[in-house]
Design an enzyme around this catalytic site. Sequence first.
Site, PDB file in Angstrom:
ATOM      1  N   GLN A 100     -33.978  -9.422 -14.284  1.00  0.00           N
ATOM      2  CA  GLN A 100     -34.362  -8.895 -15.586  1.00  0.00           C
ATOM      3  C   GLN A 100     -33.687  -9.721 -16.689  1.00  0.00           C
ATOM      4  OE1 GLN A 100     -32.831  -5.112 -17.495  1.00  0.00           O
ATOM      5  NE2 GLN A 100     -34.877  -4.413 -16.924  1.00  0.00           N
ATOM      6  N   TYR A 179     -33.521  -2.262 -26.618  1.00  0.00           N
ATOM      7  CA  TYR A 179     -33.000  -3.610 -26.801  1.00  0.00           C
ATOM      8  C   TYR A 179     -33.974  -4.434 -27.657  1.00  0.00           C
ATOM      9  CZ  TYR A 179     -29.652  -1.896 -23.454  1.00  0.00           C
ATOM     10  OH  TYR A 179     -28.688  -1.133 -22.845  1.00  0.00           O
ATOM     11  N   ARG A 226     -41.086  -4.851 -18.532  1.00  0.00           N
ATOM     12  CA  ARG A 226     -40.631  -3.465 -18.500  1.00  0.00           C
ATOM     13  C   ARG A 226     -40.825  -2.815 -19.866  1.00  0.00           C
ATOM     14  NH1 ARG A 226     -34.776  -0.588 -17.171  1.00  0.00           N
ATOM     15  NH2 ARG A 226     -35.538   0.661 -15.436  1.00  0.00           N
ATOM     16  N   ARG A 319     -29.882   5.055  -9.556  1.00  0.00           N
ATOM     17  CA  ARG A 319     -28.641   5.585  -9.005  1.00  0.00           C
ATOM     18  C   ARG A 319     -28.734   5.903  -7.515  1.00  0.00           C
ATOM     19  NH1 ARG A 319     -27.649  10.635 -12.442  1.00  0.00           N
ATOM     20  NH2 ARG A 319     -29.933  10.535 -12.580  1.00  0.00           N
TER      21      ARG A 319
END
Length: 385
Positions: A100, A179, A226, A319
């Site tokens: 990424q 971002y 993404r 996770r």
Amino acid sequence: MTNTDLFTTGRVGAVELPNRLVMAPMTRNRAAADGTPTELMATYYTQRASAGLIIAEAATPNQVGLTYPNIPAIYTDSHIAGWRRVTDSVRAAGGRMVLQLQHGGRVGHPDNSGLTPVAPSAIALPDTVHTPTGHQDAVTPRELTVADIQDTVADFVTAARNAIAAGFEGVEIHSANGYLLHQFLSDNTNQRTDAYGGSIANRIRFTVEVVDAVIAAVGAERVGVRIAPGVNVNGIAETDTDELYPALVSALAQRRPAYLHVVFADPESSLFHRIRSLWPTTLIANPNLGWGVPLPADGGAAAAEALLGAGADLVSLGRSFLANPDLVERLRVGAPLNTVRDAHLMYVGGATGYTDYPVLAGNSVTGDSALDGIATKQLLAVSAA
């Protein structure tokens, strides 16, 4: 036992995948201070090589794009060499990786990068930023000029080429989670009046230009994107999500990247179904398992199945892979899952809560017989219940 669809083969671009479970990118701050990936990172990713695909954590394409301390990067020879050690190890274990690429934009601090953060507009992040001396108030970013934007696109291209040189199968362009690219998309962080601001067509321009340039450099079959429709994080507050994302997805679909990765996808959402109908290649969906709350006992398996049923081709989990290096096998046999150690997620460094999670007996992930024994007891307890 979970739906066998999770364990059927999939595809991203030209890469065949042994299952449909994707390890989502997760920032864990274990790189060296200069952004070079470490041997500990190689161990961590190699432990999780049974994932259908690993999307390696966000790597910055340039110095000013750095978000937090000990974030990996991909703009120097040292970065390439460090990532090559990671990809070689994962490939030897049978895994497949993409990297990424993330520019933090206003999510950064001079104490981290040595530079004033940049953004579409000079609007500060309404939050603190972690630095080597702790959390500090965010600074007001410098508004990017058109020349700066062009330079940033070029940095993404160089980063993508570097990623391929480092042994990755491809790259994921991060246009989500507040971002830089997401800051251009959102009308509360993008107050520009030029060709990159105002209308939806203008606000999606930067993401599309980055994707176009990276595709031209490394090929569409090596590029993913993404997005995070309606995910209000890092100060993002979209007012036109239902109009913005069909326009963006339609524009990207014309370029036919290898995949689209949707954060917090809702299988019952009309927007998710609209995105599915517009998208021509592989669709990776990431379920909303909550932030700051414990994972469900199944680690998200039921949510993954629901997304596959709603049209996703692959499902990414975060996770659950962090706490279970052998997640694929655990879900396949219905074994219990390890609990995430929240205190060791970020900023703390080291192996604890990173590479020391136990695996089921017979899985040669950690090579630690004591940890294998713990997992064996867990499995036996469930079998007896």
